[in-house]
Design a protein around this motif. Structure first.
Motif, PDB file in Angstrom:
ATOM      1  N   UNK A  64       6.666  -9.378  -2.686  1.00  0.00           N
ATOM      2  CA  UNK A  64       6.511 -10.817  -2.528  1.00  0.00           C
ATOM      3  C   UNK A  64       5.354 -11.313  -3.384  1.00  0.00           C
ATOM      4  N   UNK A  65       5.243 -12.629  -3.498  1.00  0.00           N
ATOM      5  CA  UNK A  65       4.164 -13.222  -4.284  1.00  0.00           C
ATOM      6  C   UNK A  65       2.796 -12.818  -3.739  1.00  0.00           C
ATOM      7  N   UNK A  66       2.683 -12.693  -2.426  1.00  0.00           N
ATOM      8  CA  UNK A  66       1.417 -12.299  -1.812  1.00  0.00           C
ATOM      9  C   UNK A  66       1.023 -10.901  -2.279  1.00  0.00           C
ATOM     10  N   UNK A  67       1.947  -9.972  -2.267  1.00  0.00           N
ATOM     11  CA  UNK A  67       1.672  -8.601  -2.698  1.00  0.00           C
ATOM     12  C   UNK A  67       1.368  -8.543  -4.200  1.00  0.00           C
ATOM     13  N   UNK A  68       2.152  -9.247  -5.007  1.00  0.00           N
ATOM     14  CA  UNK A  68       1.920  -9.253  -6.455  1.00  0.00           C
ATOM     15  C   UNK A  68       0.542  -9.811  -6.780  1.00  0.00           C
ATOM     16  N   UNK A  69       0.154 -10.894  -6.112  1.00  0.00           N
ATOM     17  CA  UNK A  69      -1.158 -11.480  -6.358  1.00  0.00           C
ATOM     18  C   UNK A  69      -2.284 -10.568  -5.892  1.00  0.00           C
ATOM     19  N   UNK A  70      -2.077  -9.844  -4.799  1.00  0.00           N
ATOM     20  CA  UNK A  70      -3.065  -8.884  -4.321  1.00  0.00           C
ATOM     21  C   UNK A  70      -3.278  -7.792  -5.370  1.00  0.00           C
ATOM     22  N   UNK A  71      -2.188  -7.282  -5.914  1.00  0.00           N
ATOM     23  CA  UNK A  71      -2.278  -6.237  -6.940  1.00  0.00           C
ATOM     24  C   UNK A  71      -3.007  -6.771  -8.167  1.00  0.00           C
ATOM     25  N   UNK A  72      -2.665  -7.974  -8.610  1.00  0.00           N
ATOM     26  CA  UNK A  72      -3.319  -8.559  -9.792  1.00  0.00           C
ATOM     27  C   UNK A  72      -4.807  -8.793  -9.550  1.00  0.00           C
ATOM     28  N   UNK A  73      -5.164  -9.283  -8.368  1.00  0.00           N
ATOM     29  CA  UNK A  73      -6.589  -9.507  -8.058  1.00  0.00           C
ATOM     30  C   UNK A  73      -7.364  -8.202  -8.093  1.00  0.00           C
ATOM     31  N   UNK A  74      -6.793  -7.159  -7.504  1.00  0.00           N
ATOM     32  CA  UNK A  74      -7.483  -5.863  -7.484  1.00  0.00           C
ATOM     33  C   UNK A  74      -7.572  -5.248  -8.879  1.00  0.00           C
ATOM     34  N   UNK A  75      -6.533  -5.414  -9.690  1.00  0.00           N
ATOM     35  CA  UNK A  75      -6.580  -4.913 -11.064  1.00  0.00           C
ATOM     36  C   UNK A  75      -7.639  -5.640 -11.883  1.00  0.00           C
ATOM     37  N   UNK A  76      -7.704  -6.954 -11.759  1.00  0.00           N
ATOM     38  CA  UNK A  76      -8.726  -7.710 -12.491  1.00  0.00           C
ATOM     39  C   UNK A  76     -10.125  -7.314 -12.050  1.00  0.00           C
ATOM     40  N   UNK A  77     -10.318  -7.088 -10.746  1.00  0.00           N
ATOM     41  CA  UNK A  77     -11.622  -6.669 -10.239  1.00  0.00           C
ATOM     42  C   UNK A  77     -11.989  -5.286 -10.766  1.00  0.00           C
ATOM     43  N   UNK A  78     -11.041  -4.363 -10.784  1.00  0.00           N
ATOM     44  CA  UNK A  78     -11.297  -3.024 -11.320  1.00  0.00           C
ATOM     45  C   UNK A  78     -11.676  -3.105 -12.800  1.00  0.00           C
ATOM     46  N   UNK A  79     -10.966  -3.931 -13.553  1.00  0.00           N
ATOM     47  CA  UNK A  79     -11.270  -4.126 -14.973  1.00  0.00           C
ATOM     48  C   UNK A  79     -12.655  -4.753 -15.144  1.00  0.00           C
ATOM     49  N   UNK A  80     -12.971  -5.739 -14.324  1.00  0.00           N
ATOM     50  CA  UNK A  80     -14.275  -6.404 -14.403  1.00  0.00           C
ATOM     51  C   UNK A  80     -15.415  -5.430 -14.173  1.00  0.00           C
ATOM     52  N   UNK A  99       4.939  -0.391  -6.470  1.00  0.00           N
ATOM     53  CA  UNK A  99       4.138   0.585  -5.735  1.00  0.00           C
ATOM     54  C   UNK A  99       3.449  -0.113  -4.573  1.00  0.00           C
ATOM     55  N   UNK A 100       2.923   0.670  -3.659  1.00  0.00           N
ATOM     56  CA  UNK A 100       2.103   0.137  -2.583  1.00  0.00           C
ATOM     57  C   UNK A 100       0.724  -0.172  -3.166  1.00  0.00           C
ATOM     58  N   UNK A 101       0.120  -1.300  -2.800  1.00  0.00           N
ATOM     59  CA  UNK A 101      -1.194  -1.643  -3.367  1.00  0.00           C
ATOM     60  C   UNK A 101      -2.241  -0.568  -3.075  1.00  0.00           C
ATOM     61  N   UNK A 102      -3.056  -0.254  -4.107  1.00  0.00           N
ATOM     62  CA  UNK A 102      -4.152   0.713  -3.997  1.00  0.00           C
ATOM     63  C   UNK A 102      -5.438  -0.038  -3.697  1.00  0.00           C
ATOM     64  N   UNK A 103      -6.509   0.729  -3.494  1.00  0.00           N
ATOM     65  CA  UNK A 103      -7.845   0.141  -3.392  1.00  0.00           C
ATOM     66  C   UNK A 103      -8.359  -0.129  -4.802  1.00  0.00           C
ATOM     67  N   UNK A 104      -9.431  -0.897  -4.902  1.00  0.00           N
ATOM     68  CA  UNK A 104     -10.019  -1.198  -6.206  1.00  0.00           C
ATOM     69  C   UNK A 104     -10.488   0.086  -6.889  1.00  0.00           C
ATOM     70  N   UNK A 105     -11.048   1.022  -6.115  1.00  0.00           N
ATOM     71  CA  UNK A 105     -11.512   2.297  -6.693  1.00  0.00           C
ATOM     72  C   UNK A 105     -10.351   3.094  -7.285  1.00  0.00           C
ATOM     73  N   UNK A 106      -9.228   3.101  -6.604  1.00  0.00           N
ATOM     74  CA  UNK A 106      -8.060   3.820  -7.123  1.00  0.00           C
ATOM     75  C   UNK A 106      -7.541   3.152  -8.396  1.00  0.00           C
TER      76      UNK A 106
END
Length: 116
Positions: A64-80, A99-106
């Motif tokens: 869903x959009x909620x899950x996709x946005x969660x993944x994108x937010x965590x990816x951007x934070x990891x990159x930052x 995939x199932x969303x990972x943590x920022x560290x993962x």
């Protein structure tokens, strides 16, 4: 009075975002590809030596959009958080597979594998 912060806060600025369908298409067609499940990274060197730019492509199959946005937010934070270790003058396109969303560290560990 608060003590000054010795290290400036890392930001993910507008200059570091990869924008535009034509650049995404160019990266996808001609960029060097690396795969680390659940990502495929397409990289391409630019002529200038500006900051590295990140683009994220994630389809509806990822949820869903909620899950996709969660993944994108965590990816951007990891990159930052790891942007100091990424060479300048590159464009990166991350194509996200379901995939199932990972943590920022993962996500940071996966990005290290892809972007070195």
């Amino acid at each position: 009075m608060a003590a000054p912060n010795p290290k400036p806060r890392a930001a993910f600025t507008r200059d570091q975002r990869l924008r535009g369908k034509t650049r995404f298409d160019e990266l996808f067609a001609t960029g060097k590809r690396r795969i680390s499940h659940p990502f495929m990274a397409c990289t391409l060197r630019r002529d200038d030596h500006g900051p590295a730019r990140l683009g994220i492509s994630i389809g509806r199959r990822c949820g869903t959009a909620v899950r996709r946005n969660l993944i994108k937010r965590r990816l951007r934070e990891a990159y930052r958080l790891m942007q100091d270790h990424i060479p300048e003058g590159f464009d990166f396109l991350l194509v996200v597979r379901p995939h199932e969303p990972f943590t920022v560290d993962a996500y940071q560990a996966k990005l290290r594998q892809l972007l070195r």
